[in-house]
Scaffold this motif. Structure first.
Motif, short mmCIF file in Angstrom:
data_model
loop_
_atom_site.label_atom_id
_atom_site.label_comp_id
_atom_site.label_asym_id
_atom_site.label_seq_id
_atom_site.Cartn_x
_atom_site.Cartn_y
_atom_site.Cartn_z
N ALA A 122 18.64 28.40 65.17
CA ALA A 122 19.23 27.66 64.06
C ALA A 122 20.30 28.53 63.39
O ALA A 122 20.06 29.71 63.10
N ILE A 123 21.48 27.96 63.17
CA ILE A 123 22.60 28.72 62.63
C ILE A 123 23.29 27.95 61.50
O ILE A 123 23.04 26.76 61.28
N ASN A 124 24.20 28.65 60.80
CA ASN A 124 25.11 27.99 59.88
C ASN A 124 26.44 27.73 60.60
O ASN A 124 26.61 28.12 61.75
N SER A 125 27.38 27.08 59.93
CA SER A 125 28.63 26.72 60.63
C SER A 125 29.76 26.53 59.63
O SER A 125 29.65 25.72 58.71
N PHE A 126 30.85 27.30 59.82
CA PHE A 126 32.00 27.25 58.90
C PHE A 126 33.31 27.38 59.67
O PHE A 126 34.07 28.31 59.44
N LYS A 173 39.23 18.22 66.47
CA LYS A 173 39.58 16.85 66.84
C LYS A 173 40.33 16.80 68.17
O LYS A 173 40.44 15.74 68.79
N TYR A 174 40.87 17.95 68.62
CA TYR A 174 41.61 17.98 69.87
C TYR A 174 40.70 18.10 71.09
O TYR A 174 41.19 18.04 72.22
N ARG A 175 39.42 18.27 70.88
CA ARG A 175 38.50 18.28 72.01
C ARG A 175 38.39 16.87 72.61
O ARG A 175 38.49 15.88 71.90
N GLN A 176 38.17 16.81 73.91
CA GLN A 176 38.05 15.52 74.58
C GLN A 176 36.77 14.81 74.17
O GLN A 176 36.68 13.58 74.22
N HIS A 177 35.76 15.56 73.78
CA HIS A 177 34.47 14.98 73.42
C HIS A 177 34.31 14.95 71.90
O HIS A 177 34.92 15.75 71.18
N THR A 178 33.52 14.03 71.43
CA THR A 178 33.24 13.94 70.00
C THR A 178 32.53 15.19 69.52
O THR A 178 31.57 15.64 70.14
N SER A 179 33.02 15.75 68.43
CA SER A 179 32.44 16.98 67.89
C SER A 179 31.53 16.69 66.71
O SER A 179 31.74 15.74 65.95
N LEU A 180 30.52 17.51 66.55
CA LEU A 180 29.69 17.49 65.37
C LEU A 180 30.46 18.05 64.19
O LEU A 180 31.55 18.61 64.34
N GLN A 181 29.90 17.94 62.99
CA GLN A 181 30.47 18.59 61.82
C GLN A 181 30.20 20.10 61.93
O GLN A 181 29.05 20.52 62.01
N HIS A 182 31.25 20.90 61.98
CA HIS A 182 31.09 22.36 62.09
C HIS A 182 31.59 23.08 60.85
O HIS A 182 31.50 24.31 60.79
N LEU A 183 32.13 22.35 59.89
CA LEU A 183 32.71 22.99 58.71
C LEU A 183 31.93 22.59 57.46
O LEU A 183 32.23 21.59 56.81
N TYR A 184 30.90 23.38 57.14
CA TYR A 184 30.07 23.16 55.95
C TYR A 184 30.47 24.19 54.90
O TYR A 184 30.20 25.38 55.06
N HIS A 185 31.10 23.74 53.83
CA HIS A 185 31.61 24.68 52.82
C HIS A 185 30.52 25.19 51.88
O HIS A 185 30.60 26.30 51.37
N ASP A 186 29.49 24.38 51.64
CA ASP A 186 28.48 24.72 50.65
C ASP A 186 27.27 25.39 51.31
O ASP A 186 26.99 25.20 52.50
N HIS A 187 26.54 26.18 50.51
CA HIS A 187 25.29 26.79 50.92
C HIS A 187 25.42 27.57 52.24
O HIS A 187 24.82 27.23 53.25
N PRO A 188 26.18 28.64 52.24
CA PRO A 188 26.39 29.41 53.47
C PRO A 188 25.15 30.06 54.02
O PRO A 188 25.12 30.45 55.19
N ASP A 189 24.09 30.17 53.18
CA ASP A 189 22.88 30.81 53.66
C ASP A 189 21.85 29.81 54.17
O ASP A 189 20.67 30.14 54.34
N GLN A 190 22.29 28.59 54.46
CA GLN A 190 21.40 27.58 55.02
C GLN A 190 21.83 27.24 56.44
O GLN A 190 23.02 27.18 56.74
N VAL A 191 20.84 26.99 57.30
CA VAL A 191 21.15 26.61 58.67
C VAL A 191 21.49 25.12 58.71
O VAL A 191 20.93 24.33 57.95
N MET A 238 25.80 35.95 56.56
CA MET A 238 25.46 35.09 55.43
C MET A 238 24.02 34.60 55.50
O MET A 238 23.51 34.06 54.52
N LEU A 239 23.39 34.77 56.64
CA LEU A 239 22.05 34.24 56.87
C LEU A 239 20.94 35.28 56.84
O LEU A 239 19.78 34.93 56.71
N TYR A 240 21.29 36.58 57.01
CA TYR A 240 20.26 37.55 57.34
C TYR A 240 19.18 37.69 56.26
O TYR A 240 18.04 38.06 56.56
N ARG A 241 19.50 37.39 55.01
CA ARG A 241 18.48 37.52 53.96
C ARG A 241 17.40 36.45 54.07
O ARG A 241 16.22 36.74 53.86
N ARG A 242 17.79 35.23 54.41
CA ARG A 242 16.82 34.13 54.49
C ARG A 242 16.31 33.91 55.90
O ARG A 242 15.18 33.45 56.09
#
Length: 243
Positions: A173-177, A133-151, A219-223
């Protein structure tokens, strides 16, 4: 051929099991399995305050993965702690900073993942946003708690970078936590991957075998088998250093 030994920095659990407050050294098993699947021998490097032990730990391994975990104490980059800063462990910060310094001095390949990337940046004099939230620009959602093996996001990778060479593409394509991110990039580091909102998702050192990624490839390498390439690159570099 002797397989290279890949050291994975550990974290400390204090609230698991029947003995609350009892310290346990650990890493998430995904790190271990990702190294094994790609031809390395994983060794967990536990947190310690003994400098001679840390030197021996680094001398024993052929490459280092700095794992994810709790937030870094902002005092390490000369800031006061805000209310948004999460769980801190100064003893682990000190340990990880020693690991970075010694591994670089010994020319050991380094891969930093999430917190691991952030600690590399701080070790090089960089700083972090204590919350997006301290960034000057609007940020996307980067904190996804569920399904770590999904992009959940797509990043852009700079053409000609090490990451572009490893993945053989400039969109990934990546995940984000994470709720924190790199603010000021550290000395001798070069940003090479960004989220669509401009958050730095990857960097590297032009001079040394150092790569930091903000996402969690283990967390992604299997899928997402493309993620194997990041671990293969580290292990191949470690094999070269062993020869």
């Amino acid at each position: 051929m002797v397989k290279p030994i890949i050291g994975i920095t550990g974290g400390v659990l204090t609230n698991a099991g029947p003995f609350q407050g009892y310290h346990r050294s650990y890493v998430n098993e995904d790190y271990v399995q990702a190294v094994i699947a790609n031809g390395g021998v994983p060794v967990i490097i536990p947190v310690t305050s003994n400098e001679e032990v840390i030197k021996s730990q680094i001398n024993t391994v052929d490459a280092v993965i700095l794992s994810g975990g709790n937030d870094i104490d902002p005092r390490n980059y000369h800031e006061n702690t805000t209310q948004e800063s999460g769980d801190l462990m100064p003893s682990r910060d000190w340990f990880d900073l020693q690991v970075v310094q010694l591994a670089e001095r010994a020319n050991k390949p380094i891969l930093g993942i999430c917190r691991g990337a952030q600690i590399i940046n701080v070790a090089h004099g960089g700083s972090l946003y204590q919350d997006l939230k301290y960034r000057q620009h609007t940020s996307l959602q980067h904190l996804y708690h569920d399904h770590p093996d999904q992009v959940t996001q797509t990043i852009s990778i700079n053409t000609g970078s090490k990451l572009a060479h490893i993945f053989d593409q400039t969109k990934l394509a990546i995940n984000s936590f994470h709720h924190q991110a790199i603010h000021r990039l550290g000395r001798h580091l070069q940003a090479t991957a960004w989220a669509e909102d401009g958050v730095i998702e990857g960097f590297e050192s032009p001079q040394q075998a150092i790569i930091g990624v903000q996402w969690h490839p283990e967390m992604l390498y299997r899928r997402e088998k493309t993620m194997d390439r990041l671990f293969q690159a580290l292990i191949n570099q470690a094999q070269g250093e062993r020869r």
